[in-house]
Design a protein around this motif. Structure first.
Motif, PDB file in Angstrom:
ATOM      1  N   VAL A 380       0.851  -1.186   0.000  1.00 26.65           N
ATOM      2  CA  VAL A 380       0.000   0.000   0.000  1.00 26.65           C
ATOM      3  C   VAL A 380       0.889   1.238   0.000  1.00 26.65           C
ATOM      4  O   VAL A 380       1.776   1.383   0.831  1.00 26.65           O
ATOM      5  CB  VAL A 380      -0.937   0.021   1.226  1.00 26.65           C
ATOM      6  N   ALA A 383      -3.217   6.699   0.364  1.00 30.26           N
ATOM      7  CA  ALA A 383      -4.681   6.676   0.429  1.00 30.26           C
ATOM      8  C   ALA A 383      -5.206   8.101   0.556  1.00 30.26           C
ATOM      9  O   ALA A 383      -4.573   8.956   1.185  1.00 30.26           O
ATOM     10  CB  ALA A 383      -5.147   5.839   1.616  1.00 30.26           C
ATOM     11  N   ASP A 394      -9.717   6.215  -2.217  1.00 32.90           N
ATOM     12  CA  ASP A 394      -8.823   5.569  -3.172  1.00 32.90           C
ATOM     13  C   ASP A 394      -7.562   5.134  -2.445  1.00 32.90           C
ATOM     14  O   ASP A 394      -6.944   5.938  -1.720  1.00 32.90           O
ATOM     15  CB  ASP A 394      -8.451   6.525  -4.305  1.00 32.90           C
ATOM     16  N   ILE A 395      -7.184   3.881  -2.630  1.00 34.13           N
ATOM     17  CA  ILE A 395      -5.951   3.363  -2.036  1.00 34.13           C
ATOM     18  C   ILE A 395      -5.046   2.883  -3.165  1.00 34.13           C
ATOM     19  O   ILE A 395      -5.415   2.008  -3.951  1.00 34.13           O
ATOM     20  CB  ILE A 395      -6.239   2.213  -1.051  1.00 34.13           C
ATOM     21  N   GLU A 396      -3.877   3.479  -3.253  1.00 25.93           N
ATOM     22  CA  GLU A 396      -2.918   3.142  -4.307  1.00 25.93           C
ATOM     23  C   GLU A 396      -2.067   1.971  -3.845  1.00 25.93           C
ATOM     24  O   GLU A 396      -1.468   2.001  -2.767  1.00 25.93           O
ATOM     25  CB  GLU A 396      -2.039   4.360  -4.604  1.00 25.93           C
ATOM     26  N   VAL A 397      -2.035   0.897  -4.671  1.00 19.41           N
ATOM     27  CA  VAL A 397      -1.322  -0.322  -4.303  1.00 19.41           C
ATOM     28  C   VAL A 397      -0.443  -0.770  -5.473  1.00 19.41           C
ATOM     29  O   VAL A 397      -0.537  -0.240  -6.581  1.00 19.41           O
ATOM     30  CB  VAL A 397      -2.315  -1.444  -3.929  1.00 19.41           C
ATOM     31  N   LYS A 400      -3.809  -4.272  -7.602  1.00 18.20           N
ATOM     32  CA  LYS A 400      -5.141  -4.384  -6.976  1.00 18.20           C
ATOM     33  C   LYS A 400      -5.699  -5.801  -7.098  1.00 18.20           C
ATOM     34  O   LYS A 400      -6.619  -6.170  -6.365  1.00 18.20           O
ATOM     35  CB  LYS A 400      -6.098  -3.366  -7.592  1.00 18.20           C
ATOM     36  N   VAL A 403      -5.853  -7.863  -3.825  1.00 22.84           N
ATOM     37  CA  VAL A 403      -6.757  -7.501  -2.726  1.00 22.84           C
ATOM     38  C   VAL A 403      -7.915  -8.493  -2.669  1.00 22.84           C
ATOM     39  O   VAL A 403      -8.738  -8.563  -3.578  1.00 22.84           O
ATOM     40  CB  VAL A 403      -7.312  -6.070  -2.900  1.00 22.84           C
ATOM     41  N   TYR A 408     -10.665  -6.220   1.974  1.00 23.65           N
ATOM     42  CA  TYR A 408     -11.475  -5.016   1.738  1.00 23.65           C
ATOM     43  C   TYR A 408     -12.359  -4.748   2.954  1.00 23.65           C
ATOM     44  O   TYR A 408     -12.425  -3.626   3.467  1.00 23.65           O
ATOM     45  CB  TYR A 408     -12.327  -5.219   0.484  1.00 23.65           C
ATOM     46  N   GLN A 429     -11.807   2.083  -3.205  1.00 21.32           N
ATOM     47  CA  GLN A 429     -11.390   1.737  -4.560  1.00 21.32           C
ATOM     48  C   GLN A 429      -9.872   1.553  -4.575  1.00 21.32           C
ATOM     49  O   GLN A 429      -9.135   2.470  -4.217  1.00 21.32           O
ATOM     50  CB  GLN A 429     -11.787   2.847  -5.538  1.00 21.32           C
ATOM     51  N   PHE A 430      -9.429   0.373  -4.954  1.00 25.55           N
ATOM     52  CA  PHE A 430      -7.997   0.104  -5.044  1.00 25.55           C
ATOM     53  C   PHE A 430      -7.518   0.417  -6.456  1.00 25.55           C
ATOM     54  O   PHE A 430      -8.146   0.040  -7.438  1.00 25.55           O
ATOM     55  CB  PHE A 430      -7.710  -1.352  -4.690  1.00 25.55           C
ATOM     56  N   LYS A 431      -6.423   1.116  -6.549  1.00 28.03           N
ATOM     57  CA  LYS A 431      -5.877   1.497  -7.852  1.00 28.03           C
ATOM     58  C   LYS A 431      -4.398   1.127  -7.899  1.00 28.03           C
ATOM     59  O   LYS A 431      -3.683   1.286  -6.908  1.00 28.03           O
ATOM     60  CB  LYS A 431      -6.034   2.999  -8.074  1.00 28.03           C
TER      61      LYS A 431
END
Length: 438
Positions: A380, A383, A394-397, A400, A403, A408, A429-431
């Motif tokens: 991660v 966010a 939005d969480i930048e990973v 995605k 996940v 979640y 929302q994972f991006k």
């Protein structure tokens, strides 16, 4: 001016659902395996060239024996009645069938604008047969391939021709929809909040035919109530098609800021209650569950405990929803409702500082790291909150795809433990790192 409603009709396997999904812009089947959430959707909001509208998909009509399935009959009749424009989807590969001609006769009686969408013209047989459909006698025709998207823009232009762009509500009041199955006391609840007999109240299920907007004042602020009490049709409403009476509720849900899901304390929770709740969840609306007719219940303390357990079990997919117990008829405990409505609404527009949400996600990640998948570990990076109504994060990973749904839920619970989002859904929302918003 209200958004218009467009309905897709036709016999089975002409491609209505494929066209529906393409227009809506996403696969609308709900994948999540949670109790009470409907598996497929027959209704959605859509937009084309800044023109918003509602879209209804109906079941395939088979009139070949002259007495087609009653469930489909009711679904289609409701869809046609609710619509301003009808799109008659036919199959070019098969040419005109007896069913098509019988559906034509049915649509002619509706006196609605009808557009014939000649589908499956992406092969030779379809191209050879398409001209015979002009004998159906309607004014508007368009050839399409719903599967490949050919001609769909031309169809959308015909569908939205003359509709208004940039539709906006006539006021900026907080809008509260009163939703639930027929005869749970929705109109009585509206009357209790308005403190006057403004809506017809009857013990006959489905007395109120149309959604009714009424303004009222609470603590010197003006609000709008949207009453969606039941659907009335000539003749019997078959229990098997009760879910299609959702159409008005779904429109009201889309327009509202908070939904009051009314349950009947005398009958308990039924599957249809959960279906309606599922639409409010999918629309991202705050929900207050109202257990009505509480005056009829004996041993209220014990019953309230049992009801709370039942709600927790049946509505576990929206365990954030607030619950109130009241009697619309006697107005007892009616004062407990609006504070919960306003708190739910205020939580739906709450904004969280980026530093705070990053701290919450980082601490959650350290406390319980996600399991690795095929030797890869989720990382991660960052966010932030990207929207409200409902709150979106939005969480930048790094990927995605790593996940899992359980993680979640874990992160959602951690956010809720640290920030009061009671009454409202939140969306994570994972991006992938560097992924742009589409």
């Amino acid at each position: 001016m209200a958004k218009r409603t467009i309905c897709l009709v036709g016999r089975p396997n002409t491609g209505k659902s494929t066209l529906f999904n393409r227009i809506v812009g996403k696969k609308v089947a709900i994948i999540e395996d949670a109790p009470g959430i409907t598996r497929d959707r027959i209704y959605s909001s859509a937009i084309f060239n800044d023109i918003p509208f509602y879209l209804i998909d109906t079941g395939g009509i088979d009139l070949s024996d002259g007495d087609f399935n009653q469930e489909i009959r009711m679904q289609v009749e409701i869809g046609i009645e609710e619509s301003d424009i009808i799109v008659f989807v036919v199959d070019a590969k098969d040419g005109i069938t007896n069913n098509d001609e019988l559906i034509r006769d049915m649509l002619k009686k509706s006196n609605k604008k009808v557009i014939v969408a000649i589908n499956k013209v992406d092969n030779k047989s379809g191209q050879d047969n398409m001209y015979e459909f002009y004998s159906l006698g309607f004014d508007d025709y368009v050839t399409i391939s719903a599967e490949h998207g050919t001609g769909v823009n031309e169809l959308l232009k015909l569908m939205t021709d003359g509709l208004e762009k940039g539709y906006e509500e006539e006021d900026d009041n907080i809008k509260i929809s009163v939703i639930g199955r027929p005869n749970v006391g929705k109109s009585s609840l509206v009357n209790a909040l308005l403190n006057e007999e403004r809506v017809i109240v009857s013990n006959v299920a489905g007395t109120t035919r149309d959604a009714i907007d009424t303004k009222f004042t609470y603590n010197k602020e003006e609000y709008t109530l949207i009453d969606t009490a039941g659907l009335r049709k000539k003749g019997k409403i078959f229990e098997a098609v009760e879910k299609y009476s959702l159409l008005r509720s779904m429109k009201a849900i889309d327009r509202s800021d908070v939904c009051l899901l009314v349950l009947d304390a005398t009958t308990g929770i039924v599957e249809h209650d959960k279906h309606i709740a599922g639409y409010a969840l999918e629309a991202g609306k705050p929900v207050v569950i109202v257990v009505n007719k509480w005056d009829t219940i004996d041993e209220k303390d014990e019953s309230m405990k049992e009801w709370k357990n039942s709600i927790k079990h049946n509505f576990q997919f929206m365990d954030y929803a607030k619950v109130v117990f009241l009697s619309a008829q006697t107005k007892k405990r009616i004062h407990t409702l609006m504070p919960e409505v306003l708190e739910s609404y205020n939580n739906s527009i709450k904004e969280v500082k980026t530093s705070i949400i990053n701290d919450i996600i980082r601490d959650a990640f350290i406390e319980t790291p996600p399991a690795s998948y095929k030797g890869k570990k989720l990382k991660v990076y960052f966010a932030h909150q990207s929207g409200t109504k409902p709150p979106r994060f939005d969480i930048e990973v790094n990927s995605k795809g790593l996940v899992h749904f359980s993680y979640y839920r874990y992160l959602e619970n951690k956010i809720r433990q640290n920030i009061d989002f009671s009454g409202t859904p939140i969306v994570i929302q994972f991006k992938n790192k560097g992924e742009r918003e589409l």
